[in-house]
Design an enzyme around this catalytic site. Structure first.
Site, PDB file in Angstrom:
ATOM      1  N   LYS A  11       0.829  -1.207   0.000  1.00 33.29           N
ATOM      2  CA  LYS A  11       0.000   0.000   0.000  1.00 33.29           C
ATOM      3  C   LYS A  11       0.872   1.270   0.000  1.00 33.29           C
ATOM      4  O   LYS A  11       2.094   1.186   0.190  1.00 33.29           O
ATOM      5  CB  LYS A  11      -0.905  -0.027   1.234  1.00 33.29           C
ATOM      6  N   TYR A  51     -12.294  -3.183  -2.423  1.00 33.24           N
ATOM      7  CA  TYR A  51     -12.731  -3.195  -1.032  1.00 33.24           C
ATOM      8  C   TYR A  51     -14.260  -3.239  -0.899  1.00 33.24           C
ATOM      9  O   TYR A  51     -14.808  -2.821   0.122  1.00 33.24           O
ATOM     10  CB  TYR A  51     -12.180  -1.971  -0.301  1.00 33.24           C
ATOM     11  N   PHE A  59     -15.163   2.937   8.253  1.00 36.22           N
ATOM     12  CA  PHE A  59     -13.824   3.293   7.767  1.00 36.22           C
ATOM     13  C   PHE A  59     -13.697   3.212   6.243  1.00 36.22           C
ATOM     14  O   PHE A  59     -12.615   3.440   5.696  1.00 36.22           O
ATOM     15  CB  PHE A  59     -12.760   2.412   8.435  1.00 36.22           C
ATOM     16  N   ARG A  87      -0.781 -14.731   4.979  1.00 36.67           N
ATOM     17  CA  ARG A  87      -1.431 -14.014   6.082  1.00 36.67           C
ATOM     18  C   ARG A  87      -0.534 -14.011   7.320  1.00 36.67           C
ATOM     19  O   ARG A  87      -0.540 -13.073   8.114  1.00 36.67           O
ATOM     20  CB  ARG A  87      -2.782 -14.647   6.406  1.00 36.67           C
ATOM     21  N   THR A  93      -4.268  -8.129  10.901  1.00 40.60           N
ATOM     22  CA  THR A  93      -4.666  -6.870  10.235  1.00 40.60           C
ATOM     23  C   THR A  93      -4.377  -5.672  11.130  1.00 40.60           C
ATOM     24  O   THR A  93      -3.901  -4.641  10.663  1.00 40.60           O
ATOM     25  CB  THR A  93      -6.178  -6.919   9.911  1.00 40.60           C
ATOM     26  N   ARG A 104       3.581  -6.433   9.424  1.00 39.29           N
ATOM     27  CA  ARG A 104       2.839  -5.419  10.183  1.00 39.29           C
ATOM     28  C   ARG A 104       3.383  -5.288  11.611  1.00 39.29           C
ATOM     29  O   ARG A 104       3.422  -4.189  12.169  1.00 39.29           O
ATOM     30  CB  ARG A 104       1.355  -5.769  10.194  1.00 39.29           C
ATOM     31  N   ASN A 114      -1.535  -0.256   7.313  1.00 43.50           N
ATOM     32  CA  ASN A 114      -0.886  -1.503   7.728  1.00 43.50           C
ATOM     33  C   ASN A 114      -0.014  -2.115   6.633  1.00 43.50           C
ATOM     34  O   ASN A 114       0.151  -3.318   6.532  1.00 43.50           O
ATOM     35  CB  ASN A 114      -1.924  -2.497   8.271  1.00 43.50           C
ATOM     36  N   HIS A 117      -1.473  -5.697   1.815  1.00 45.59           N
ATOM     37  CA  HIS A 117      -2.749  -6.424   1.762  1.00 45.59           C
ATOM     38  C   HIS A 117      -2.494  -7.802   1.165  1.00 45.59           C
ATOM     39  O   HIS A 117      -1.684  -7.953   0.250  1.00 45.59           O
ATOM     40  CB  HIS A 117      -3.745  -5.666   0.867  1.00 45.59           C
ATOM     41  N   GLU A 128      -9.672 -10.855  -6.544  1.00 47.55           N
ATOM     42  CA  GLU A 128      -8.746  -9.723  -6.514  1.00 47.55           C
ATOM     43  C   GLU A 128      -7.726  -9.793  -7.652  1.00 47.55           C
ATOM     44  O   GLU A 128      -7.394  -8.774  -8.253  1.00 47.55           O
ATOM     45  CB  GLU A 128      -8.059  -9.664  -5.138  1.00 47.55           C
TER      46      GLU A 128
HETATM   47  P1  CMP Z   1      -6.541  -4.958   4.309  1.00 46.41           P
HETATM   48  O1  CMP Z   1      -5.894  -6.265   4.516  1.00 46.41           O
HETATM   49  O2  CMP Z   1      -6.074  -4.145   3.144  1.00 46.41           O
HETATM   50  O3  CMP Z   1      -8.130  -5.180   4.156  1.00 46.41           O
HETATM   51  C1  CMP Z   1      -9.064  -4.203   4.504  1.00 46.41           C
HETATM   52  C2  CMP Z   1      -8.454  -3.046   5.199  1.00 46.41           C
HETATM   53  O4  CMP Z   1      -9.350  -2.240   5.941  1.00 46.41           O
HETATM   54  C3  CMP Z   1      -7.482  -3.559   6.248  1.00 46.41           C
HETATM   55  O5  CMP Z   1      -6.354  -4.094   5.616  1.00 46.41           O
HETATM   56  C4  CMP Z   1      -7.256  -2.332   7.095  1.00 46.41           C
HETATM   57  O6  CMP Z   1      -6.250  -1.499   6.587  1.00 46.41           O
HETATM   58  C5  CMP Z   1      -8.600  -1.629   6.969  1.00 46.41           C
HETATM   59  N1  CMP Z   1      -9.387  -1.761   8.210  1.00 46.41           N
HETATM   60  C6  CMP Z   1      -9.945  -2.875   8.702  1.00 46.41           C
HETATM   61  N2  CMP Z   1     -10.594  -2.631   9.864  1.00 46.41           N
HETATM   62  C7  CMP Z   1     -10.432  -1.293  10.091  1.00 46.41           C
HETATM   63  C8  CMP Z   1     -10.853  -0.417  11.123  1.00 46.41           C
HETATM   64  N3  CMP Z   1     -11.566  -0.868  12.160  1.00 46.41           N
HETATM   65  N4  CMP Z   1     -10.496   0.891  11.038  1.00 46.41           N
HETATM   66  C9  CMP Z   1      -9.780   1.340   9.996  1.00 46.41           C
HETATM   67  N5  CMP Z   1      -9.335   0.548   8.970  1.00 46.41           N
HETATM   68  C10 CMP Z   1      -9.659  -0.749   9.029  1.00 46.41           C
END
Ligand code: CMP
Length: 139
Positions: A11, A51, A59, A87, A93, A104, A114, A117, A128
């Protein structure tokens, strides 16, 4: 599980923190094969599609804003059980819960930023990869 393909994206925070090489190294260390790679600027339309499952969550708008804010490295990786293993390479996450040694755990502090992805299931991987590699994807 067998040989699988998955979608991994570094990202905008990962590219700006110059973590591209280190993320790729983690996958190469496990002998996974890089089968697709491009540096892109994700459009709003692409971000909302990628997404889509988070649409309606508080969010969501910030998530789209963030992923469209700078260069993203979109990758397709192949290997045995790579979806589950990737993962673990990434860590939880939420960086607060991510183990030290994971990407992470070592480089992120905020769930919204983070670094990277990874697809969370075989179905997500197919979906995806189809979004980001509809043209020019190797075989
Ligand atoms: P990612 O693996 O890219 O998949 C969805 C993304 O949403 C996740 O990583 C986070 O960066 C983001 N995300 C998930 N939960 C939250 C949250 N509670 N607040 C803000 N961002 C979130």
């Amino acid at each position: 599980m067998g040989i699988e393909r998955t979608f991994i994206a570094i990202k905008p925070d990962g590219t700006s923190k110059k973590l591209v090489g280190r993320v790729i190294q983690k996958f190469e260390d496990l002998d996974f094969d890089l089968v697709g790679l491009k540096l892109i600027k994700v459009t709003k339309e692409l971000a909302e599609k990628h997404y889509g499952e988070h649409k309606g969550k508080p969010f969501f708008d910030d998530l789209v804003k963030f992923i469209t804010s700078g260069p993203v490295v979109a990758m397709a990786w192949e290997g045995e059980s790579i979806i589950e293993i990737s993962r673990k390479i990434l860590g939880s996450t939420d960086p607060v819960k991510a183990a030290p040694g994971s990407i992470r755990g070592d480089f992120a502090t905020n769930i919204a930023k983070n670094i990277v992805h990874a697809s969370d299931s075989p179905e997500s991987a197919i979906r995806e990869l189809g979004i980001f590699f509809s043209e020019g994807f190797v075989d």
